[in-house]
Design a protein around this motif. Structure first.
Motif, PDB file in Angstrom:
ATOM      1  N   HIS A 166       0.212   5.343   0.862  1.00  0.00           N
ATOM      2  CA  HIS A 166      -0.587   6.397   1.244  1.00  0.00           C
ATOM      3  C   HIS A 166       0.196   7.775   0.667  1.00  0.00           C
ATOM      4  O   HIS A 166       1.236   8.161   1.034  1.00  0.00           O
ATOM      5  N   LEU A 226       5.117   5.934   2.394  1.00  0.00           N
ATOM      6  CA  LEU A 226       4.146   7.228   2.613  1.00  0.00           C
ATOM      7  C   LEU A 226       4.809   8.277   1.367  1.00  0.00           C
ATOM      8  O   LEU A 226       6.087   8.015   1.261  1.00  0.00           O
ATOM      9  N   SER A 261      -3.807   5.137  -1.781  1.00  0.00           N
ATOM     10  CA  SER A 261      -4.600   5.969  -1.180  1.00  0.00           C
ATOM     11  C   SER A 261      -4.331   7.437  -1.242  1.00  0.00           C
ATOM     12  O   SER A 261      -3.024   7.790  -1.105  1.00  0.00           O
ATOM     13  N   THR A 307       0.941  -1.088   0.016  1.00  0.00           N
ATOM     14  CA  THR A 307      -0.038  -0.048   0.073  1.00  0.00           C
ATOM     15  C   THR A 307       0.848   1.290   0.020  1.00  0.00           C
ATOM     16  O   THR A 307       1.877   1.290   0.850  1.00  0.00           O
ATOM     17  N   ASN A 356       1.029   7.604   9.279  1.00  0.00           N
ATOM     18  CA  ASN A 356       1.694   6.317   9.523  1.00  0.00           C
ATOM     19  C   ASN A 356       1.016   5.429   8.794  1.00  0.00           C
ATOM     20  O   ASN A 356       1.242   4.170   8.629  1.00  0.00           O
ATOM     21  N   LYS A 357       0.254   5.845   7.825  1.00  0.00           N
ATOM     22  CA  LYS A 357      -0.450   4.842   6.929  1.00  0.00           C
ATOM     23  C   LYS A 357       0.481   4.334   5.763  1.00  0.00           C
ATOM     24  O   LYS A 357       1.152   5.139   5.213  1.00  0.00           O
ATOM     25  N   GLY A 358      -0.013   3.181   5.003  1.00  0.00           N
ATOM     26  CA  GLY A 358       0.703   2.906   3.855  1.00  0.00           C
ATOM     27  C   GLY A 358       1.924   2.170   4.333  1.00  0.00           C
ATOM     28  O   GLY A 358       2.585   2.386   5.354  1.00  0.00           O
ATOM     29  N   GLU A 387      -2.830  10.721  12.663  1.00  0.00           N
ATOM     30  CA  GLU A 387      -2.675   8.980  12.534  1.00  0.00           C
ATOM     31  C   GLU A 387      -2.330   8.617  11.027  1.00  0.00           C
ATOM     32  O   GLU A 387      -2.045   7.694  10.720  1.00  0.00           O
ATOM     33  N   ASP A 388      -2.886   9.680  10.109  1.00  0.00           N
ATOM     34  CA  ASP A 388      -2.749   9.577   8.743  1.00  0.00           C
ATOM     35  C   ASP A 388      -1.147   9.419   8.436  1.00  0.00           C
ATOM     36  O   ASP A 388      -1.025   8.559   7.323  1.00  0.00           O
ATOM     37  N   GLN A 400      -4.838  11.767  -0.255  1.00  0.00           N
ATOM     38  CA  GLN A 400      -5.490  12.447   0.654  1.00  0.00           C
ATOM     39  C   GLN A 400      -5.006  13.735   0.750  1.00  0.00           C
ATOM     40  O   GLN A 400      -3.764  14.066   0.459  1.00  0.00           O
TER      41      GLN A 400
END
Ligand code: FMN
Length: 156
Positions: free
Chosen positions: A5, A54, A36, A3, A49-51, A46-47, A38
């Motif tokens: 992000h 990054l 994803s 993934t 730390n996504k993927g 917290e976003d 954004q």
């Protein structure tokens, strides 16, 4: 499934165009990759730390009439909402836009690097730096996509 992000900020749409170009290329060449996207205005602490990887993207802009800063929304996200983030060695790709009419051309690169250094992030590839109008520089973006893919092997 790997993934990616993406968090980006764009004032007049140039960074958005680069992110869209990248996303379209990835969706046609990397079928296994989930991407994803954004906007920085909407991103919460917290976003970041996504993927597995990054991607942060922003133009260079001014702040209080001083040039060489990140776009206001990216700056607010990183310096306020994500100021206490610990990226724990997370691989991060960077996209920076700028214009050579400005003295601090593309200096957003340095701002991003300072953030990664102080928040334990790992710049996993050379940043993609787009100076001047990005329309017509799509080939550079597409070529950089391939180096970005190397970030996934370094995240394993
Ligand atoms: C008010 C303002 C300040 C800017 N400051 C800089 C700067 O310091 N350094 C730079 O390289 N580019 C600077 N730029 C140019 C932008 O980074 C460039 O136009 C970029 O493509 C805009 O992308 P965006 O539409 O995604 O925000 C500035 C542009 C504006 C309008």
């Amino acid at each position: 499934m790997p993934t990616l992000h993406i968090i980006y900020a764009s004032t007049s749409g140039n960074t958005e165009h680069v992110v869209e170009t990248l996303k379209e290329h990835l969706s046609s060449t990397q079928k296994d990759l989930t991407v994803s996207v954004q906007r920085a205005e909407e991103a919460q602490a917290e976003d970041i730390n996504k993927g597995d990887v990054l991607l942060l993207a922003s133009s260079t802009w001014n702040y209080d009439a001083v040039e060489g800063y990140l776009n206001m929304h990216m700056r607010e996200f990183l310096e306020k909402r994500a100021k206490d983030a610990d990226l724990s060695g997370k691989p991060v790709g960077l996209i920076i836009l700028g214009d050579d009419r400005y003295y601090y051309t593309g200096r957003g690169t340095e701002r991003f690097m300072q953030y990664l250094l102080s928040h334990n992030g790992k710049s996993c590839t050379m940043p993609l730096i787009i100076i001047n109008d990005p329309y017509g520089q799509e080939e550079k973006v597409v070529r950089w996509c391939d180096t970005l893919m190397g970030c996934f092997t370094s995240s394993e």
